[in-house]
Design a protein around this motif. Structure first.
Motif, PDB file in Angstrom:
ATOM      1  N   ASN A 287       0.832  -1.210   0.000  1.00  0.00           N
ATOM      2  CA  ASN A 287       0.000   0.000   0.000  1.00  0.00           C
ATOM      3  C   ASN A 287       0.866   1.259   0.000  1.00  0.00           C
ATOM      4  OD1 ASN A 287      -2.414  -1.408  -0.030  1.00  0.00           O
ATOM      5  ND2 ASN A 287      -2.614  -1.425   2.210  1.00  0.00           N
ATOM      6  N   ASP A 288       1.958   1.214   0.781  1.00  0.00           N
ATOM      7  CA  ASP A 288       2.859   2.370   0.813  1.00  0.00           C
ATOM      8  C   ASP A 288       3.552   2.554  -0.532  1.00  0.00           C
ATOM      9  OD1 ASP A 288       2.226   2.936   3.420  1.00  0.00           O
ATOM     10  OD2 ASP A 288       3.903   1.801   4.271  1.00  0.00           O
ATOM     11  N   ALA A 289       3.909   1.452  -1.190  1.00  0.00           N
ATOM     12  CA  ALA A 289       4.547   1.534  -2.510  1.00  0.00           C
ATOM     13  C   ALA A 289       3.580   2.114  -3.533  1.00  0.00           C
ATOM     14  CB  ALA A 289       5.025   0.155  -2.951  1.00  0.00           C
ATOM     15  N   LEU A 290       2.312   1.720  -3.450  1.00  0.00           N
ATOM     16  CA  LEU A 290       1.305   2.255  -4.369  1.00  0.00           C
ATOM     17  C   LEU A 290       1.068   3.744  -4.106  1.00  0.00           C
ATOM     18  CD1 LEU A 290      -0.632   1.601  -6.649  1.00  0.00           C
ATOM     19  CD2 LEU A 290      -2.341   0.951  -4.946  1.00  0.00           C
ATOM     20  N   ASP A 291       1.056   4.124  -2.836  1.00  0.00           N
ATOM     21  CA  ASP A 291       0.924   5.551  -2.496  1.00  0.00           C
ATOM     22  C   ASP A 291       2.079   6.360  -3.069  1.00  0.00           C
ATOM     23  OD1 ASP A 291      -1.430   5.143  -1.132  1.00  0.00           O
ATOM     24  OD2 ASP A 291      -0.504   5.068   0.856  1.00  0.00           O
ATOM     25  N   LEU A 292       3.284   5.782  -3.074  1.00  0.00           N
ATOM     26  CA  LEU A 292       4.458   6.465  -3.619  1.00  0.00           C
ATOM     27  C   LEU A 292       4.299   6.686  -5.125  1.00  0.00           C
ATOM     28  CD1 LEU A 292       7.337   7.578  -3.357  1.00  0.00           C
ATOM     29  CD2 LEU A 292       8.184   5.244  -3.642  1.00  0.00           C
ATOM     30  N   ILE A 293       3.767   5.690  -5.826  1.00  0.00           N
ATOM     31  CA  ILE A 293       3.531   5.837  -7.262  1.00  0.00           C
ATOM     32  C   ILE A 293       2.517   6.952  -7.513  1.00  0.00           C
ATOM     33  CG2 ILE A 293       2.558   4.705  -9.302  1.00  0.00           C
ATOM     34  CD1 ILE A 293       3.749   2.093  -8.276  1.00  0.00           C
ATOM     35  N   ASN A 294       1.444   6.989  -6.729  1.00  0.00           N
ATOM     36  CA  ASN A 294       0.417   8.021  -6.892  1.00  0.00           C
ATOM     37  C   ASN A 294       0.958   9.410  -6.579  1.00  0.00           C
ATOM     38  OD1 ASN A 294      -1.568   6.166  -7.619  1.00  0.00           O
ATOM     39  ND2 ASN A 294      -2.165   5.795  -5.494  1.00  0.00           N
ATOM     40  N   ALA A 295       1.899   9.471  -5.632  1.00  0.00           N
ATOM     41  CA  ALA A 295       2.481  10.760  -5.255  1.00  0.00           C
ATOM     42  C   ALA A 295       3.503  11.250  -6.271  1.00  0.00           C
ATOM     43  CB  ALA A 295       3.134  10.661  -3.877  1.00  0.00           C
ATOM     44  N   THR A 296       4.051  10.328  -7.072  1.00  0.00           N
ATOM     45  CA  THR A 296       5.118  10.673  -8.014  1.00  0.00           C
ATOM     46  C   THR A 296       4.598  10.940  -9.418  1.00  0.00           C
ATOM     47  OG1 THR A 296       6.630   9.273  -6.726  1.00  0.00           O
ATOM     48  CG2 THR A 296       7.356   9.937  -8.926  1.00  0.00           C
ATOM     49  N   PHE A 297       3.579  10.186  -9.840  1.00  0.00           N
ATOM     50  CA  PHE A 297       3.077  10.303 -11.206  1.00  0.00           C
ATOM     51  C   PHE A 297       1.602  10.667 -11.204  1.00  0.00           C
ATOM     52  CE2 PHE A 297       6.443   7.078 -11.157  1.00  0.00           C
ATOM     53  CZ  PHE A 297       7.345   7.642 -12.046  1.00  0.00           C
ATOM     54  N   GLY A 298       1.252  11.695 -11.978  1.00  0.00           N
ATOM     55  CA  GLY A 298      -0.145  12.098 -12.101  1.00  0.00           C
ATOM     56  C   GLY A 298      -0.922  11.115 -12.957  1.00  0.00           C
ATOM     57  N   PRO A 299      -2.255  11.203 -12.945  1.00  0.00           N
ATOM     58  CA  PRO A 299      -3.085  10.255 -13.689  1.00  0.00           C
ATOM     59  C   PRO A 299      -2.870  10.308 -15.194  1.00  0.00           C
ATOM     60  CG  PRO A 299      -4.410  12.059 -12.782  1.00  0.00           C
ATOM     61  CD  PRO A 299      -3.060  12.154 -12.169  1.00  0.00           C
ATOM     62  N   GLU A 300      -2.409  11.444 -15.733  1.00  0.00           N
ATOM     63  CA  GLU A 300      -2.194  11.575 -17.174  1.00  0.00           C
ATOM     64  C   GLU A 300      -0.747  11.303 -17.577  1.00  0.00           C
ATOM     65  OE1 GLU A 300      -4.828  12.002 -18.975  1.00  0.00           O
ATOM     66  OE2 GLU A 300      -6.083  12.255 -17.188  1.00  0.00           O
ATOM     67  N   ASP A 301       0.117  11.035 -16.631  1.00  0.00           N
ATOM     68  CA  ASP A 301       1.529  10.796 -16.924  1.00  0.00           C
ATOM     69  C   ASP A 301       1.708   9.422 -17.540  1.00  0.00           C
ATOM     70  OD1 ASP A 301       4.309  10.417 -16.886  1.00  0.00           O
ATOM     71  OD2 ASP A 301       4.539  11.629 -15.082  1.00  0.00           O
ATOM     72  N   PRO A 302       2.263   9.316 -18.762  1.00  0.00           N
ATOM     73  CA  PRO A 302       2.441   8.000 -19.397  1.00  0.00           C
ATOM     74  C   PRO A 302       3.354   7.069 -18.610  1.00  0.00           C
ATOM     75  CG  PRO A 302       3.610   9.730 -20.616  1.00  0.00           C
ATOM     76  CD  PRO A 302       2.733  10.407 -19.619  1.00  0.00           C
ATOM     77  N   GLU A 303       4.258   7.623 -17.809  1.00  0.00           N
ATOM     78  CA  GLU A 303       5.153   6.793 -17.005  1.00  0.00           C
ATOM     79  C   GLU A 303       4.399   6.055 -15.904  1.00  0.00           C
ATOM     80  OE1 GLU A 303       8.493   6.053 -17.043  1.00  0.00           O
ATOM     81  OE2 GLU A 303       8.426   6.892 -19.057  1.00  0.00           O
ATOM     82  N   ARG A 304       3.223   6.556 -15.551  1.00  0.00           N
ATOM     83  CA  ARG A 304       2.448   5.937 -14.472  1.00  0.00           C
ATOM     84  C   ARG A 304       2.093   4.489 -14.792  1.00  0.00           C
ATOM     85  NH1 ARG A 304      -1.073   6.936 -10.252  1.00  0.00           N
ATOM     86  NH2 ARG A 304      -2.945   5.642 -10.240  1.00  0.00           N
ATOM     87  N   GLN A 305       1.610   4.236 -16.013  1.00  0.00           N
ATOM     88  CA  GLN A 305       1.231   2.878 -16.404  1.00  0.00           C
ATOM     89  C   GLN A 305       2.443   1.955 -16.442  1.00  0.00           C
ATOM     90  OE1 GLN A 305      -1.883   1.812 -16.557  1.00  0.00           O
ATOM     91  NE2 GLN A 305      -2.456   3.912 -15.984  1.00  0.00           N
ATOM     92  N   VAL A 306       3.581   2.488 -16.896  1.00  0.00           N
ATOM     93  CA  VAL A 306       4.807   1.687 -16.923  1.00  0.00           C
ATOM     94  C   VAL A 306       5.206   1.267 -15.509  1.00  0.00           C
ATOM     95  CG1 VAL A 306       7.257   1.677 -17.530  1.00  0.00           C
ATOM     96  CG2 VAL A 306       5.599   2.801 -19.038  1.00  0.00           C
ATOM     97  N   GLU A 307       5.170   2.232 -14.577  1.00  0.00           N
ATOM     98  CA  GLU A 307       5.570   1.933 -13.207  1.00  0.00           C
ATOM     99  C   GLU A 307       4.550   1.033 -12.499  1.00  0.00           C
ATOM    100  OE1 GLU A 307       8.409   2.419 -12.033  1.00  0.00           O
ATOM    101  OE2 GLU A 307       9.171   3.773 -13.580  1.00  0.00           O
TER     102      GLU A 307
END
Length: 321
Positions: A287-307
Motif C-alpha cells: 500500500n505504501d509503494a502504491l501511495d508512492l507511485i500516486n504521489a510521483t506520477f499524475g493520472p495523465e503521466d504515461p510513465e504511471r502505467q509503466v511503473e
C-alpha cells in the motif's frame, strides 16, 4: 551562489553527478566578491551566463564567473526580482522581471548589455513575483494578480488575500503555481485555465516563512529549521525534516534542493524512485509503494502505467516469498 548578511556574494561548485549512496556531498568555493561593506544581499537569481543580486533596493548583474568582471547596476528602488522560466521550468537566459514601487519592469539581454523591453503599471510594490512562460504572477498585500508579459495587461484577480500574511509563490509542474493564501495554506492554481486547480489545498502544520518546489514536491519551512514536504500529485505530506538553524531561503538545483540557514546551506538529494519502491516491497508494504507511485506520477503521466506494471510484477514476487 550565496548572498550574505554582510554584503558578500559567494560562488560554489557542486558535483554534476550525484551518487545516491554518497552522503558526503561537498560544495567547493570557487569565488567571492564584496558587494557592500554593511548591507545584506536580499535576493540572488542566476542563469548559466548571469547572476543578479538585489542589495539595498539596487539590482546588479554579474557574469556567471563573478570574479571576472565588476557588478553593473541595472535598476534602483527594486523590491523583488524573478527570472523567466520556460515550459520545462528552466530559466530563459538573460530575462528578468523587476518589481518596483508602482510597476513591473522586464529586462532582456542584448549581447553584453541589458535593455528594458516592457513596463507594467501596478497599484503598489509586489511582495512576491514569478514569471512562468508568458504570464507574470505578482503577490500584493491583498491579492494575487496575473499579467501578460506581451501586452502588460492584467487578467482578473487570481485570489484575494486578507493582508495578514506575506504572499509567497512556487512554480509547480504541469503549468501550475502554488499560492500561499493563508499563513499555512497553499492553493494550487492552473495557469492554462487561469483558474484554481481541481487539486486540494496544501496545509502545513505551522506558519510558512519559506516556500519552494522541486520536481513533484513542494517544501514549506516554519523558519525554525522545521521543513515539511508535500507531494504535488496527491497533496499529502510525505516527509518532515529538522535542520539546525533558521531557514532564510530555498532553491531548486537541477533535481537537488538547497535550503539556506543562518550559517550553512543544506543540500537535499531525492532517493531514486525505483530504490524506494523496491525497499517498500521487500518489507511487503504494498500500500505504501502504491501511495508512492500516486504521489510521483499524475493520472495523465504515461510513465504511471509503466511503473504500475513493474509494481504489480514486483509486488507479486514479494507476496509470493
Amino acid at each position: 551562489y550565496v548572498g550574505t548578511a554582510v554584503g558578500n556574494l559567494f560562488q560554489f561548485g557542486l558535483p554534476s553527478h550525484v551518487d545516491s549512496e554518497d552522503k558526503d556531498l561537498r560544495a567547493v568555493q570557487v569565488g567571492v566578491v564584496r558587494l557592500s561593506t554593511r548591507r545584506p544581499v536580499e535576493q540572488v537569481c542566476a542563469t548559466e551566463r548571469f547572476v543578479f543580486t538585489l542589495l539595498d533596493g539596487v539590482l546588479n548583474v554579474l557574469p556567471a564567473d563573478i570574479q571576472s568582471a565588476a557588478a553593473v547596476e541595472l535598476c534602483k528602488d527594486v523590491k523583488q526580482i524573478c527570472l523567466h522560466s520556460g515550459s520545462s521550468g528552466e530559466e530563459v537566459s538573460g530575462e528578468i522581471c523587476v518589481a518596483t514601487r508602482k510597476k513591473l519592469i522586464i529586462f532582456a539581454n542584448k549581447g553584453t548589455t541589458f535593455e528594458q523591453r516592457q513596463e507594467i503599471p501596478t497599484s503598489e510594490a509586489a511582495s512576491a513575483l514569478v514569471w512562468h512562460q508568458s504570464l507574470i504572477c505578482a503577490g500584493f498585500r491583498r491579492e494575487y494578480k496575473l499579467f501578460s508579459e506581451r501586452t502588460g495587461l492584467s487578467f482578473e484577480d487570481v485570489c484575494p488575500l486578507d493582508g495578514k500574511h506575506v504572499p509567497r509563490i512556487a512554480v509547480l509542474p504541469g503549468n501550475e503555481l502554488l499560492l500561499l493564501i493563508q499563513e499555512s495554506v497553499g492553493l494550487v492554481y492552473n495557469l492554462s485555465t487561469r483558474q484554481p486547480s481541481q487539486k486540494n489545498t496544501i496545509t502545513w502544520p505551522r506558519k510558512v516563512t519559506c516556500l519552494g518546489a522541486s520536481g513533484n514536491y513542494v517544501f514549506g519551512s516554519s523558519g525554525l529549521g522545521q521543513l515539511d514536504v508535500f507531494s504535488v500529485q496527491d497533496q499529502k505530506k510525505c516527509q518532515s525534516l529538522t535542520l539546525e538553524g533558521t531557514t532564510t531561503a530555498m532553491s531548486d538545483a537541477s533535481g537537488r534542493f538547497l535550503v539556506a540557514l543562518e550559517t550553512s546551506v543544506t543540500c537535499l538529494k531525492p532517493i531514486p524512485f525505483e530504490r524506494q519502491v523496491k525497499e517498500l516491497l521487500l518489507q511487503v508494504r504494498t500500500n505504501d509503494a502504491l501511495d508512492l507511485i500516486n504521489a510521483t506520477f499524475g493520472p495523465e503521466d504515461p510513465e504511471r502505467q509503466v511503473e504500475l506494471g513493474r509494481f504489480h510484477a514486483m509486488a507479486g514476487w514479494a507476496l509470493f516469498r
